[in-house]
Design a protein around this motif. Structure first.
Motif, mmCIF file in Angstrom:
data_model
loop_
_atom_site.group_PDB
_atom_site.id
_atom_site.type_symbol
_atom_site.label_atom_id
_atom_site.label_comp_id
_atom_site.label_asym_id
_atom_site.label_seq_id
_atom_site.Cartn_x
_atom_site.Cartn_y
_atom_site.Cartn_z
ATOM 1 N N UNK A 114 -4.778 39.325 1.958
ATOM 2 C CA UNK A 114 -4.368 38.287 2.900
ATOM 3 C C UNK A 114 -3.899 37.032 2.160
ATOM 4 N N UNK A 115 -4.620 36.666 1.100
ATOM 5 C CA UNK A 115 -4.263 35.479 0.323
ATOM 6 C C UNK A 115 -2.918 35.648 -0.385
ATOM 7 N N UNK A 116 -2.700 36.806 -0.977
ATOM 8 C CA UNK A 116 -1.436 37.055 -1.680
ATOM 9 C C UNK A 116 -0.265 36.955 -0.707
ATOM 10 N N UNK A 117 -0.407 37.558 0.450
ATOM 11 C CA UNK A 117 0.652 37.492 1.467
ATOM 12 C C UNK A 117 0.878 36.057 1.949
ATOM 13 N N UNK A 118 -0.193 35.310 2.059
ATOM 14 C CA UNK A 118 -0.138 33.904 2.479
ATOM 15 C C UNK A 118 0.707 33.087 1.508
ATOM 16 N N UNK A 119 0.538 33.348 0.225
ATOM 17 C CA UNK A 119 1.294 32.588 -0.784
ATOM 18 C C UNK A 119 2.748 33.021 -0.864
ATOM 19 N N UNK A 120 3.002 34.285 -0.636
ATOM 20 C CA UNK A 120 4.394 34.735 -0.570
ATOM 21 C C UNK A 120 5.104 34.050 0.602
ATOM 22 N N UNK A 121 4.437 34.022 1.739
ATOM 23 C CA UNK A 121 5.000 33.415 2.956
ATOM 24 C C UNK A 121 5.249 31.924 2.787
ATOM 25 N N UNK A 122 4.400 31.261 2.003
ATOM 26 C CA UNK A 122 4.485 29.805 1.863
ATOM 27 C C UNK A 122 5.183 29.336 0.588
ATOM 28 N N UNK A 123 5.952 30.243 -0.035
ATOM 29 C CA UNK A 123 6.875 29.892 -1.128
ATOM 30 C C UNK A 123 6.235 29.548 -2.472
ATOM 31 N N UNK A 124 4.953 29.826 -2.639
ATOM 32 C CA UNK A 124 4.331 29.609 -3.943
ATOM 33 C C UNK A 124 5.137 30.355 -5.007
ATOM 34 N N UNK A 125 5.373 29.700 -6.152
ATOM 35 C CA UNK A 125 6.262 30.264 -7.167
ATOM 36 C C UNK A 125 5.626 31.350 -8.033
ATOM 37 N N UNK A 126 4.305 31.319 -8.179
ATOM 38 C CA UNK A 126 3.602 32.343 -8.959
ATOM 39 C C UNK A 126 2.109 32.250 -8.665
ATOM 40 N N UNK A 127 1.382 33.295 -9.005
ATOM 41 C CA UNK A 127 -0.071 33.357 -8.807
ATOM 42 C C UNK A 127 -0.762 33.581 -10.141
ATOM 43 N N UNK A 128 -1.799 32.783 -10.403
ATOM 44 C CA UNK A 128 -2.698 33.073 -11.520
ATOM 45 C C UNK A 128 -3.875 33.856 -10.959
#
Length: 292
Positions: free
Chosen positions: A26-40
Motif C-alpha cells: 500500500x505504501x509503495x503504491x501511495x508513493x507512486x501515485x504521489x510522484x515520489x522520485x525514489x524509495x529508500x
C-alpha cells in the motif's frame, strides 16, 4: 539518476512484530501515485538495525516487486561489517534495485582511512551504484569532505546522503567532485537550504506522510523557484521538527497510522511507541493537514 524527493520508507509491522507486507504494498503504491522520485528501502527509518538479515533482504525484494519498475528503489545495504555489507550487496545484484545506500560503519568508529577502505572494498565487489551515507549523530563517526572527495573518484560511487546538518559541506564537496556526483540532503528541516546551495535531492522522513508536498518543494527548489519552494517549506516546518520529537521512526510511524497509511504503529525494541504527551503534541499539528 536520483533527483528530487526520495522517501526514507518506514517498514510496517503487524501487532506481533512481523513485517506487514500488505501495508508495505500500500505504501509503495501511495508513493507512486504521489510522484515520489525514489524509495529508500530498509534505511534508518526502515528500522534496518532491528530487522534480521532475512527480513532485510525480503523487504527490499518485496519493495522492488510492488514498485513494478514505476519508481526506482534504493536499498539500504550498510553495515559496521564490511564483509556483511558486501554479502548483502552481492545478493541484490540481480534484484532490480537501482542503487545501494551505504552508511558509515557504526559503533566501531573507524578512522578516515578505515572508512575509505571500507567503501572502496564494497564498491570493488559490485557493479551496483553506491550512495554514501553520513550521519555522525547515529554512527559516532563523521565522513569528512576530503574523504568523500577521494571516494567520489571510484566509478560506481555516485553520491552522498549528507545528514550531518552542516550546510557548508555542500560547497566543500561540490567544488571538488565530478559534475554528476549527487549531493543528497538527509535532513528535512534544512533540505531546502541544502538544495539551494547546490544539492540534488532529499531523502525525506516527512515524505512518508506528505509525499506530494515534499515532491513539489523539491521540484520547485531544483528548478530554482525558491519562492514557491519556501512557501511549502514554511507550511511544513513545524511538522518536520516534530517528526523527530522522539527517536526516528517512532513519530513517523505513529503519524502514518494516525492518517490511515498503515495498520499499526509498531516499532521494534529497543524502540518503544510514542509517549502519550508527544501523541497529543503531534496529533494537534497533524490536524492542520488531515481531517483524521
Amino acid at each position: 539518476m536520483f533527483k528530487g524527493s526520495i522517501v526514507a520508507l518506514i517498514t510496517p509491522m503487524k501487532v506481533n512484530g512481523d513485517i506487514c507486507y500488505k501495508s508495505l504494498k500500500k505504501l509503495v503504491r501511495y508513493h507512486i501515485k504521489n510522484n515520489t522520485n525514489a524509495i529508500v528501502s530498509v534505511g534508518t527509518t526502515g528500522e534496518s538495525a532491528t530487522l534480521t538479515q532475512k527480513e532485510h533482504y525480503n523487504v527490499i525484494i518485496k519493495t522492488v516487486k510492488y514498485a513494478k519498475k514505476k519508481i526506482p528503489i534504493i536499498a539500504g545495504t550498510g553495515s559496521n561489517s564490511t564483509n556483511e555489507s558486501i554479502e548483502l550487496t552481492k545478493k541484490l545484484e540481480t534484484s532490480g534495485i537501482s542503487a545501494c545506500l551505504n552508511v558509515v560503519p557504526y559503533y566501531n568508529k573507524p578512522t578516515q582511512e578505515g572508512m575509505f577502505k571500507h567503501f572502496e572494498k564494497i564498491s570493488k565487489n559490485t557493479k551496483l551504484p553506491q550512495i554514501l551515507y553520513n550521519i555522525p549523530q547515529r554512527t559516532g563517526s563523521d565522513l569528512l569532505p576530503e574523504t568523500t572527495i577521494k571516494l567520489s573518484k571510484i566509478d560506481n560511487i555516485i553520491g552522498i546522503k549528507e545528514a550531518s546538518g552542516n550546510l557548508s559541506r555542500v560547497n566543500n564537496i561540490k567544488s571538488f567532485v565530478k559534475k554528476n556526483f549527487l549531493l543528497i540532503s538527509g535532513d528535512d528541516t534544512t533540505a531546502l537550504d541544502f538544495i539551494q546551495l547546490g544539492g540534488n535531492a532529499l531523502i525525506s522522513v516527512t515524505a512518508n506522510i506528505m509525499p506530494n508536498k515534499i515532491f513539489k518543494m523539491c521540484k520547485f527548489a531544483i528548478n530554482k523557484n525558491f519562492k514557491k519552494a519556501r512557501k511549502i517549506n514554511d507550511k511544513i516546518h513545524e511538522l518536520n521538527k516534530l517528526l523527530f520529537i522522539e527517536t526516528n521512526p517512532i513519530p513517523i510511524k505513529w503519524a502514518a497510522k494516525k492518517i490511515g497509511l498503515i495498520d499499526n504503529n509498531i516499532v521494534r525494541l529497543p524502540l518503544t511507541t510514542l509517549s502519550k504527551k508527544n501523541k497529543k503534541i503531534l496529533k494537534k499539528v497533524l490536524k492542520k493537514y488531515y481531517k483524521k
